[in-house]
Write an enzyme that holds these catalytic residues in place. Sequence first.
Site, PDB file in Angstrom:
ATOM      1  N   GLU A 285      36.377  43.237  52.398  1.00 14.52           N
ATOM      2  CA  GLU A 285      35.189  43.481  53.240  1.00 14.52           C
ATOM      3  C   GLU A 285      35.404  44.628  54.244  1.00 14.52           C
ATOM      4  OE1 GLU A 285      33.891  40.064  55.427  1.00 14.52           O
ATOM      5  OE2 GLU A 285      31.980  40.979  55.918  1.00 14.52           O
TER       6      GLU A 285
ATOM      7  N   HIS B 292      25.345  37.758  58.137  1.00 19.67           N
ATOM      8  CA  HIS B 292      26.412  38.525  58.792  1.00 19.67           C
ATOM      9  C   HIS B 292      26.589  38.144  60.269  1.00 19.67           C
ATOM     10  CE1 HIS B 292      27.927  41.144  55.590  1.00 19.67           C
ATOM     11  NE2 HIS B 292      26.697  41.150  55.122  1.00 19.67           N
TER      12      HIS B 292
ATOM     13  N   HIS C 283      27.228  47.166  46.019  1.00 17.46           N
ATOM     14  CA  HIS C 283      27.705  45.795  45.905  1.00 17.46           C
ATOM     15  C   HIS C 283      28.009  45.403  44.461  1.00 17.46           C
ATOM     16  CE1 HIS C 283      28.315  43.749  49.696  1.00 17.46           C
ATOM     17  NE2 HIS C 283      27.489  44.658  50.201  1.00 17.46           N
TER      18      HIS C 283
ATOM     19  N   HIS D  77      19.983  38.445  55.194  1.00 20.14           N
ATOM     20  CA  HIS D  77      21.208  39.234  55.181  1.00 20.14           C
ATOM     21  C   HIS D  77      21.718  39.473  56.601  1.00 20.14           C
ATOM     22  CE1 HIS D  77      23.649  42.978  54.371  1.00 20.14           C
ATOM     23  NE2 HIS D  77      24.212  42.066  53.620  1.00 20.14           N
TER      24      HIS D  77
ATOM     25  N   HIS E  71      34.868  47.945  51.615  1.00 19.74           N
ATOM     26  CA  HIS E  71      33.434  47.675  51.521  1.00 19.74           C
ATOM     27  C   HIS E  71      32.680  48.194  52.744  1.00 19.74           C
ATOM     28  CE1 HIS E  71      30.408  44.982  53.308  1.00 19.74           C
ATOM     29  NE2 HIS E  71      29.753  45.220  52.190  1.00 19.74           N
TER      30      HIS E  71
ATOM     31  N   HIS F  81      27.039  37.545  48.124  1.00 20.25           N
ATOM     32  CA  HIS F  81      26.585  38.853  47.641  1.00 20.25           C
ATOM     33  C   HIS F  81      26.473  38.865  46.113  1.00 20.25           C
ATOM     34  CE1 HIS F  81      27.698  39.932  51.807  1.00 20.25           C
ATOM     35  NE2 HIS F  81      26.747  40.839  51.681  1.00 20.25           N
TER      36      HIS F  81
ATOM     37  N   HIS G 195      29.791  51.310  53.132  1.00 25.58           N
ATOM     38  CA  HIS G 195      28.464  51.283  53.768  1.00 25.58           C
ATOM     39  C   HIS G 195      28.296  52.515  54.661  1.00 25.58           C
ATOM     40  CE1 HIS G 195      26.224  47.438  53.165  1.00 25.58           C
ATOM     41  NE2 HIS G 195      27.391  46.985  52.768  1.00 25.58           N
TER      42      HIS G 195
END
Length: 685
Positions: free
Chosen positions: A341, A204, A396, A200, A356, A229, A360
Amino acid sequence: GLIMRNVGQPVCFPTGEGFSLGCPDNYLPEHYKPFANQIANRFGDSSERVTTVKQIAIPDLSIPLQLPRRETFSVFIPAQQKMAAYLIMLFIGMRTPEDLLSLAAYCRNRLNPQMLIYALSVAMLHRQDTRDIDLPHFNEIFPDKFMDSRIFSQAREQFSVLPNGVQIPLEIPLDFTGSDAEAEHRVAYWREDIGVNLHHWHWHLVYPFEGPQVVVNKDRRGELFYYMHHQLLSRFNTERLCNNLARSKPLDNLRETIPEGYFPKLDQIIAGRAWPSRPSNMKLSNVNRTADGFAVTLSQMESWRDALIKAMISRRMRDPKGSEVYLDDTRGIDILGNAMEASIISINRDFYGSYHNLGHIMISTVHDPDHRHLESVSVMGDSTTAMRDPIFYRWHQHIDDLFSIFKDRINPYSQQELNYPGISVTDVRVNSPNASPNTFNTYWTKSDIDLSRGLDFSARGPILARVQHLNHDEFKYTIVVNNANNKEMVGTVRIFLAPKFNEQGRPLPINEQRKMMIEMDKFFARLKRGSNVLERSSTESSVTIPYEATFRNVDKGRPSSDNTSASLAFNFCGCGWPHHMLLPRGTPQGYPMELFVMVSDFELDRVDQKDPSGCSESISFCGLRDRKYPDARAMGFPFDRTARAGVKSLSEFLTPNMKVQQVNIRFSNVIKPRQQQRPNRSSPR
Ligand code: CUO
């Protein structure tokens, strides 16, 4: 490698067995300058090799210096993203690798090490002259982001007691973060797997959402954000079913109580603090953290969400000039992915926000939304650690459900669109040396990781941590394809694996099952006239990267040499699903799944471009470097759209070029050594 080891030491001369970096005196931080000679002697004299860093004119670093050295770095916090993006730009702009090394060495002594390593890694992956240099294993640079904090005090103790060259591997228990009283803990081994979290982080890095255009603006990145995802969720939800847990419940109401908490038990060695925990039964609230230059309200989030939903239903988005952009069947998901995102190539970040990413942050600051306790973000705020927390999957799942609003409205593929005339798949089998046909074996394995370059002291040799992880016997697919055409044809073989039954043990309807389809492999095959027997090894999977990308080779009890990965058998590109996690765990009784194989027409799948250069592992999850995504079909094809009218089950979905085999995954709750060295992987085409 030298720049990236023991980053907690604020000097330019990191030691290691025979390695040292000699920097100009003025590269030392102010408070060390009066002692430059002593420092050089301390480290330099014992070295067999000294790399001398060239003196360059240091550019203005005031922007990245705004983040204190011992602060937690979060790529999701917009102000920190901007600092990192500035640093990436500087690193990419350095004329030569020597200049880059020099700037990196200077920065190493001053900047926040997590931000530095992040920016340097992104830059190195994208510069023509450094992109073939293997980055050190990130779990070895920052082992504190991956392993139980107790291991480090054990390492210190062992280091001060044992003589040079002698060491006992430090065992990390499989489940150290919770007890069986917490149901979510049953899948902790999966969420906390080192390879899973490394993937992950690396994904990114390859697909950052902030930075120069050349770094961010990649072919179908928004779609891959959605698809990669989505695949994580298919895998995680299957793992949950294997462990008698229901599929993840989406966090679709930002104002409801979050029952499942998470206590990571991770330290931040350099920051000198523990990662904050997220207690059970908390509720999200407005976030206003002046120190992070960050504020967002629940209603702002809800209005972005509603704008995105409206766009998905109406298939129209607004660009900054107010014009409407139509979201068509193929490109629509890519535009939506970037806006959801959000990345800097979002169609309109002012209007659609950064739903998104800010989710987080909102989740990762739930314990201190106004920063009154001066607490840093929790694990959801860092792409290296986010997948450890159960809430990652709930968040997610919600994001994925939003994408489904768009995807599920596209006309289903017709039978004709799915079929490949003249091609039929007549048999599919799986064989593994120690199992009955169509059975996969899973179990535990223990593997080692060298902590020495991630510690806040310089060890004289490797310090091994031994971790337990899921593993499987390698297997082979045998696929029989008949070509009734009068000439050779080329097909793309697409292999997926999905659970058969839901939580209640009832067969999954096609439109639920298709969302749990785990991509296992994808490759091209020439099909001569008549019958073709295709064989493919599990180790060739287009989804995974080799075991060695996560763990150390331990050769006759000794780890391979530390300084270079050249001694290892593979060129690691870092991004990709860890091979040891290729299969779901299964159950001791044998977990029933369906293995789906489709051969599609290569003429419709092909992307004309030059051959890939460098990394071509895990193409399905990570794409190809500097190339287009090498499959013209929608990601997840043929399961990315609703099944055509009248189709209720997978068997009804099939056209002659598809076949399903019933398989079982049998899990043995024992620890077994790893199978022999992985054979060389064949190229994807
Ligand atoms: Cu990978 Cu939410 O995008 O963590």
